[in-house]
Write an enzyme that holds these catalytic residues in place. Structure first.
Site, PDB file in Angstrom:
ATOM      1  N   ASP A 117       6.002   0.520  10.472  1.00 50.89           N
ATOM      2  CA  ASP A 117       7.040   1.430   9.981  1.00 50.89           C
ATOM      3  C   ASP A 117       6.354   2.597   9.269  1.00 50.89           C
ATOM      4  O   ASP A 117       5.485   2.396   8.421  1.00 50.89           O
ATOM      5  CB  ASP A 117       7.975   0.673   9.024  1.00 50.89           C
ATOM      6  CG  ASP A 117       9.161   1.529   8.619  1.00 50.89           C
ATOM      7  OD1 ASP A 117      10.225   1.387   9.244  1.00 50.89           O
ATOM      8  OD2 ASP A 117       9.010   2.340   7.679  1.00 50.89           O
ATOM      9  N   ILE A 118       6.726   3.816   9.653  1.00 52.87           N
ATOM     10  CA  ILE A 118       6.112   5.002   9.033  1.00 52.87           C
ATOM     11  C   ILE A 118       6.603   5.105   7.588  1.00 52.87           C
ATOM     12  O   ILE A 118       7.809   5.031   7.341  1.00 52.87           O
ATOM     13  CB  ILE A 118       6.473   6.278   9.820  1.00 52.87           C
ATOM     14  CG1 ILE A 118       6.023   6.126  11.284  1.00 52.87           C
ATOM     15  CG2 ILE A 118       5.839   7.510   9.177  1.00 52.87           C
ATOM     16  CD1 ILE A 118       6.357   7.309  12.165  1.00 52.87           C
TER      17      ILE A 118
ATOM     18  N   GLU B 109      12.026   4.848  12.974  1.00 53.06           N
ATOM     19  CA  GLU B 109      10.581   5.078  12.797  1.00 53.06           C
ATOM     20  C   GLU B 109       9.818   3.758  12.810  1.00 53.06           C
ATOM     21  O   GLU B 109       8.748   3.632  12.235  1.00 53.06           O
ATOM     22  CB  GLU B 109      10.324   5.855  11.489  1.00 53.06           C
ATOM     23  CG  GLU B 109      10.601   5.104  10.203  1.00 53.06           C
ATOM     24  CD  GLU B 109      12.026   5.300   9.671  1.00 53.06           C
ATOM     25  OE1 GLU B 109      12.933   5.590  10.476  1.00 53.06           O
ATOM     26  OE2 GLU B 109      12.218   5.146   8.455  1.00 53.06           O
TER      27      GLU B 109
END
Lengths: 128, 306
Positions: free
Chosen positions: B187-188, B230
């Protein structure tokens, strides 16, 4: 349309000659020819053509296997399968192997030009 | 045809008869491939090749044709077996399609020969070819549709639907080969800030670059997908805890040090888990998710295992 760099693969020298003439008359360049699947692999590496015409029936390594190997080497390889088989299964096998065009013998110069150019425009430039 | 041939044999009138049949006919010595006879029509069309090898003169081959049917027309003791064979062949020399009808018999001079009657079938083939080309176009369209339905448009990675299918297949394999499989959920970090600060276009380009970095880092046997906004999921078959941990750390480092366009630095948190007996898609992803949550809780830009 830019002049395409074409590699012709066919175990029949007569067909290679006939196709070469057609490709040249269509305004494109034959960068190399190969009379076997093995030779096709080395010629592809050497010349990096825009598009490959591939005979489906060849001794040793056939056109389907050669196409799979070429795509393994370069996923953007554009192959037009040239064949004398019109059975649906053979067509599907060719597409499954990764061919992006399909032409049947006897080759018509007009059709060859259209299929080469359409295949390149559709699958070639945006992948390049 | 059979009766005609028998009659020809009886009357010894091969040549006269062959000349009145309105198709090209050639006769070949089965021992040495020499052309013994060609009928008038065949000579008119192709020239007189009597005495020359059939494969060279008629078919332009350097050795006997791969499709040669002579062996099928002889009995084990090399006598004509009385069968007639019919097949289609493309002749590269004159660029025509033929239906060939072939049979072996004894020529008046005692030689064992095969005769071939060649019927031109270009028109039939042209129709079949149009059908085959239609099949090809349809098959290509199907492939494109399949790709569209399994690919995330923005990143070109597998979409969630496709990865769920892959995950289920790979879990089944794991059950069979007993080898571990690793699942990484990435996950960004602070991605919302990217969108808020730079706009969605920059956000999209970060997602694309992020996807490219994953693709460049995984092995050929691994699978990457865009799992959600994301979030990205990577499946690594036949991978144990030790190597998946070092892969996850490497990937985290690659992303941290990559100069992203416009936003420059981006980090990500990674939740890692290894397959267990009895796992299904939900249980394994549930653990990866838990590990990811832990990574976020523990300060982000790190890998956690569950």
């Amino acid at each position: 349309m830019k002049a395409l760099r074409v590699l012709i693969v066919d175990d029949s020298k007569i067909t290679v000659k006939r196709l070469s003439d057609m490709v040249k008359n269509a305004g494109h360049n034959v960068v190399s020819t190969a009379t076997s699947g093995m030779l096709a692999l080395t010629e592809y590496e050497k010349c990096k053509p825009d598009i490959v015409t591939m005979d489906i029936t060849m001794p040793d390594m056939d056109g389907l296997e050669t196409t799979k190997k070429l795509i393994e080497y370069d996923p953007n390889t554009l192959v037009v399968m040239m064949t004398s088989h019109s059975q649906e299964q053979m067509v599907l096998d060719a597409i499954e192997a990764g061919a992006k065009g399909y032409l049947l013998k006897p080759f018509d110069a007009g059709r060859l030009k259209v299929v080469l150019e359409e295949t390149y425009e559709k699958y070639g430039e945006k992948n390049a | 045809m059979k009766n005609t041939v028998r009659k020809m044999l009886e009357n010894n009138l091969f040549k006269a008869l062959f000349d009145v049949i309105p198709f090209g006919i050639y006769v070949v010595d089965v021992e040495n491939f020499d052309i013994v006879y060609m009928n008038k029509l065949m000579i008119e069309k192709r020239g007189d090749y009597t005495g020359r090898k059939c494969y060279e003169s008629i078919y332009g081959e350097e050795k006997p044709c791969y499709f040669c049917k002579t062996p099928l027309l002889l009995s084990p003791d090399s006598r004509p077996n009385e069968s007639t064979i019919v097949f289609e062949i493309y002749n590269a020399v004159d660029d025509n399609w033929y239906q060939l009808q072939e049979k072996c018999l004894t020529w008046p001079d005692g030689r064992l020969v095969k005769y071939s009657i060649a019927v031109g079938i270009n028109e039939l083939k042209a129709t079949q070819n149009r059908l085959a080309e239609a099949h090809a176009i349809l098959a290509l369209k199907n492939k494109e549709l399949e790709k569209l339905s399994t690919t995330d448009r923005l990143t070109n990675l597998n979409n969630r639907l496709k990865l769920e299918e892959i995950l289920s297949q790979e879990l089944e394999k794991t059950g069979q080969n007993g080898k571990d499989m690793a699942v990484l959920l990435l996950d960004i970090d602070h991605f919302k800030k990217v969108n808020d600060t730079y706009g969605h276009q920059v956000g999209d380009s970060v997602l694309s670059e992020f996807a490219r970095l994953i693709l460049d880092s995984i092995r050929k046997v691994d699978y990457a997908s865009r799992w959600g906004g994301e979030e990205f999921l990577v499946v690594c078959p036949e991978t144990d805890i030790k190597s998946s941990m070092s892969f996850a750390e490497d990937l985290r480092g690659i992303i941290q040090h990559h100069p992203f366009t416009t936003v420059n630095q981006i980090t990500c948190s990674i939740g890692l888990t290894i397959s267990r007996d009895g796992d299904d898609e939900n249980s394994i992803i549930g653990r990866a998710d838990k590990a990811l949550y832990k990574a976020k809780q523990n300060g982000r830009n790190r890998v956690e295992i569950e």
